[in-house]
Enzyme design. Structure first.
Site, PDB file in Angstrom:
ATOM      1  N   PHE A  21      33.641  43.006  28.517  1.00  0.00           N
ATOM      2  CA  PHE A  21      33.930  42.816  30.136  1.00  0.00           C
ATOM      3  C   PHE A  21      34.650  41.492  30.230  1.00  0.00           C
ATOM      4  O   PHE A  21      34.205  40.547  29.671  1.00  0.00           O
ATOM      5  CB  PHE A  21      32.546  42.757  30.942  1.00  0.00           C
ATOM      6  CG  PHE A  21      32.624  42.980  32.166  1.00  0.00           C
ATOM      7  CD1 PHE A  21      32.613  44.160  33.020  1.00  0.00           C
ATOM      8  CD2 PHE A  21      32.930  41.623  33.049  1.00  0.00           C
ATOM      9  CE1 PHE A  21      32.678  44.102  34.345  1.00  0.00           C
ATOM     10  CE2 PHE A  21      33.126  41.765  34.517  1.00  0.00           C
ATOM     11  CZ  PHE A  21      32.972  43.192  35.050  1.00  0.00           C
ATOM     12  N   THR A  67      40.882  55.040  38.649  1.00  0.00           N
ATOM     13  CA  THR A  67      41.807  54.229  39.628  1.00  0.00           C
ATOM     14  C   THR A  67      43.282  54.493  39.604  1.00  0.00           C
ATOM     15  O   THR A  67      43.930  55.127  40.517  1.00  0.00           O
ATOM     16  CB  THR A  67      41.618  52.741  39.709  1.00  0.00           C
ATOM     17  OG1 THR A  67      40.083  52.569  39.486  1.00  0.00           O
ATOM     18  CG2 THR A  67      42.006  52.206  40.930  1.00  0.00           C
ATOM     19  N   ARG A  85      38.002  35.675  39.772  1.00  0.00           N
ATOM     20  CA  ARG A  85      39.330  35.975  39.799  1.00  0.00           C
ATOM     21  C   ARG A  85      40.182  34.877  39.693  1.00  0.00           C
ATOM     22  O   ARG A  85      41.574  35.043  39.197  1.00  0.00           O
ATOM     23  CB  ARG A  85      39.593  36.681  41.174  1.00  0.00           C
ATOM     24  CG  ARG A  85      38.831  37.892  41.298  1.00  0.00           C
ATOM     25  CD  ARG A  85      39.193  38.917  42.721  1.00  0.00           C
ATOM     26  NE  ARG A  85      38.519  39.478  43.157  1.00  0.00           N
ATOM     27  CZ  ARG A  85      38.317  41.246  42.694  1.00  0.00           C
ATOM     28  NH1 ARG A  85      39.297  41.338  41.662  1.00  0.00           N
ATOM     29  NH2 ARG A  85      37.722  41.910  43.278  1.00  0.00           N
ATOM     30  N   GLU A 144      49.186  47.076  37.973  1.00  0.00           N
ATOM     31  CA  GLU A 144      47.750  46.907  37.897  1.00  0.00           C
ATOM     32  C   GLU A 144      47.039  45.878  37.076  1.00  0.00           C
ATOM     33  O   GLU A 144      48.094  45.733  35.887  1.00  0.00           O
ATOM     34  CB  GLU A 144      47.313  48.505  37.255  1.00  0.00           C
ATOM     35  CG  GLU A 144      45.659  48.613  37.038  1.00  0.00           C
ATOM     36  CD  GLU A 144      45.044  48.580  38.319  1.00  0.00           C
ATOM     37  OE1 GLU A 144      44.812  47.360  39.086  1.00  0.00           O
ATOM     38  OE2 GLU A 144      44.447  49.531  38.692  1.00  0.00           O
ATOM     39  N   ASP A 145      45.998  45.281  36.989  1.00  0.00           N
ATOM     40  CA  ASP A 145      45.511  44.188  36.164  1.00  0.00           C
ATOM     41  C   ASP A 145      45.126  44.887  35.044  1.00  0.00           C
ATOM     42  O   ASP A 145      45.125  44.432  33.823  1.00  0.00           O
ATOM     43  CB  ASP A 145      44.713  43.473  36.970  1.00  0.00           C
ATOM     44  CG  ASP A 145      43.469  44.167  37.762  1.00  0.00           C
ATOM     45  OD1 ASP A 145      43.864  45.310  38.331  1.00  0.00           O
ATOM     46  OD2 ASP A 145      42.311  43.658  37.619  1.00  0.00           O
ATOM     47  N   ASP A 175      37.522  40.190  38.074  1.00  0.00           N
ATOM     48  CA  ASP A 175      36.235  39.856  38.782  1.00  0.00           C
ATOM     49  C   ASP A 175      35.036  40.347  37.827  1.00  0.00           C
ATOM     50  O   ASP A 175      34.873  41.265  37.422  1.00  0.00           O
ATOM     51  CB  ASP A 175      36.248  40.254  40.126  1.00  0.00           C
ATOM     52  CG  ASP A 175      35.732  41.547  40.403  1.00  0.00           C
ATOM     53  OD1 ASP A 175      36.695  42.359  39.679  1.00  0.00           O
ATOM     54  OD2 ASP A 175      34.847  41.845  41.268  1.00  0.00           O
ATOM     55  N   ASP A 216      40.750  50.816  32.472  1.00  0.00           N
ATOM     56  CA  ASP A 216      39.524  51.005  31.828  1.00  0.00           C
ATOM     57  C   ASP A 216      39.494  52.461  31.691  1.00  0.00           C
ATOM     58  O   ASP A 216      40.154  53.075  30.831  1.00  0.00           O
ATOM     59  CB  ASP A 216      38.292  50.212  32.807  1.00  0.00           C
ATOM     60  CG  ASP A 216      37.241  50.230  32.063  1.00  0.00           C
ATOM     61  OD1 ASP A 216      37.065  50.568  31.265  1.00  0.00           O
ATOM     62  OD2 ASP A 216      36.454  49.330  32.838  1.00  0.00           O
TER      63      ASP A 216
HETATM   64  C1  PRP Z   1      39.176  47.462  38.916  1.00  0.00           C
HETATM   65  C2  PRP Z   1      40.651  46.977  38.260  1.00  0.00           C
HETATM   66  C3  PRP Z   1      41.129  48.478  38.527  1.00  0.00           C
HETATM   67  C4  PRP Z   1      40.139  49.232  37.953  1.00  0.00           C
HETATM   68  C5  PRP Z   1      39.981  49.881  36.725  1.00  0.00           C
HETATM   69  O1  PRP Z   1      39.202  47.463  40.298  1.00  0.00           O
HETATM   70  O2  PRP Z   1      41.338  45.975  39.309  1.00  0.00           O
HETATM   71  O3  PRP Z   1      41.876  48.822  39.424  1.00  0.00           O
HETATM   72  O4  PRP Z   1      38.913  48.617  38.414  1.00  0.00           O
HETATM   73  O5  PRP Z   1      38.975  50.735  36.359  1.00  0.00           O
HETATM   74  P1  PRP Z   1      39.430  52.141  35.802  1.00  0.00           P
HETATM   75  O6  PRP Z   1      40.458  52.172  35.181  1.00  0.00           O
HETATM   76  O7  PRP Z   1      37.986  52.318  35.372  1.00  0.00           O
HETATM   77  O8  PRP Z   1      39.259  52.965  37.469  1.00  0.00           O
HETATM   78  P2  PRP Z   1      37.938  47.456  41.099  1.00  0.00           P
HETATM   79  O9  PRP Z   1      37.682  49.058  41.494  1.00  0.00           O
HETATM   80  O10 PRP Z   1      36.854  46.841  40.610  1.00  0.00           O
HETATM   81  O11 PRP Z   1      38.449  46.677  42.559  1.00  0.00           O
HETATM   82  P3  PRP Z   1      39.053  45.237  42.645  1.00  0.00           P
HETATM   83  O12 PRP Z   1      40.670  45.370  42.088  1.00  0.00           O
HETATM   84  O13 PRP Z   1      38.899  45.024  44.133  1.00  0.00           O
HETATM   85  O14 PRP Z   1      38.455  44.446  41.765  1.00  0.00           O
END
Ligand code: PRP
Length: 173
Positions: A148, A103, A161, A95-96, A155, A99
């Site tokens: 942020f 997810t 990105r 995962e990148d 992104d 937060d």
């Molecule tokens: C971003 C990121 C993580 C997630 C983290 O994805 O890549 O997957 O949010 O946030 P969280 O810990 O609060 O769940 P996003 O839903 O923006 O989709 P993307 O990967 O397409 O940018």
């Protein structure tokens, strides 16, 4: 809208990726590693990381996005799930950024239901302050404050990105 100076430069990122890859290569010696990138954000980190890992591996992806990011009941939509049969695999979720953790927690639970041989998590950035759901992270690149950030796959509105570094993003100066 302003993209600030890099908080992690290309060199710092590459150095940390090498360190993570070294740990992972040691830990997965003799195992059946399946690296699963959580798209879209993880595409750049995953591609650097797997190139630096020295043990044999396979690659798959999950495409997911979370909504209502400010709420504690964030909903996760999965657009694409792994194609590989994971039963005999030592899965490493990549995962990148973590937060709220919503997810990753959702993807982890979903993956556990498929009964992989083992499951670990590697996240490049950990924004701990914002955590709502506790998710166990086995490998972490950097902890970051509640700012942020964009770049290196991350992104704002699907932009920035492609920046090769990570920078703080502000909507106004
Ligand atoms: C971003 C990121 C993580 C997630 C983290 O994805 O890549 O997957 O949010 O946030 P969280 O810990 O609060 O769940 P996003 O839903 O923006 O989709 P993307 O990967 O397409 O940018």
């Amino acid at each position: 809208m302003v993209v600030g100076k890099p908080i992690f430069t290309v060199e710092q990122i590459q150095q940390r990726v090498r360190e993570l890859a070294e740990m992972i290569s040691k830990d997965y010696e003799g195992k059946n590693l399946l690296a699963v990138g959580i798209l879209r954000g993880a595409f750049m980190f995953l591609s650097d990381l797997v190139r630096a890992i020295k043990v044999p591996l396979t690659v798959d992806f999950v495409i997911a996005a979370s909504y209502m990011k400010e709420a504690t009941t964030g909903e996760v939509k999965v657009y694409y799930d792994v194609r590989e049969d994971v039963n005999d695999k030592d899965v490493l979720l990549i995962e990148d950024i973590v937060d709220t953790g919503i997810t990753l927690n959702h993807i982890r639970e979903r993956m556990l239901q498929k009964r992989p041989r083992s499951l670990k998590i590697c996240a490049f950035l950990d924004k701990k302050e914002r955590r709502v759901v506790d998710v166990p992270l086995d490998y972490t690149g950097f902890e970051i404050p509640n700012e942020f950030v964009v770049g290196y796959g991350l992104d704002y509105d699907n932009r920035y990105r492609n920046l090769p570094y990570i920078a703080v993003f502000r909507k106004s100066v």
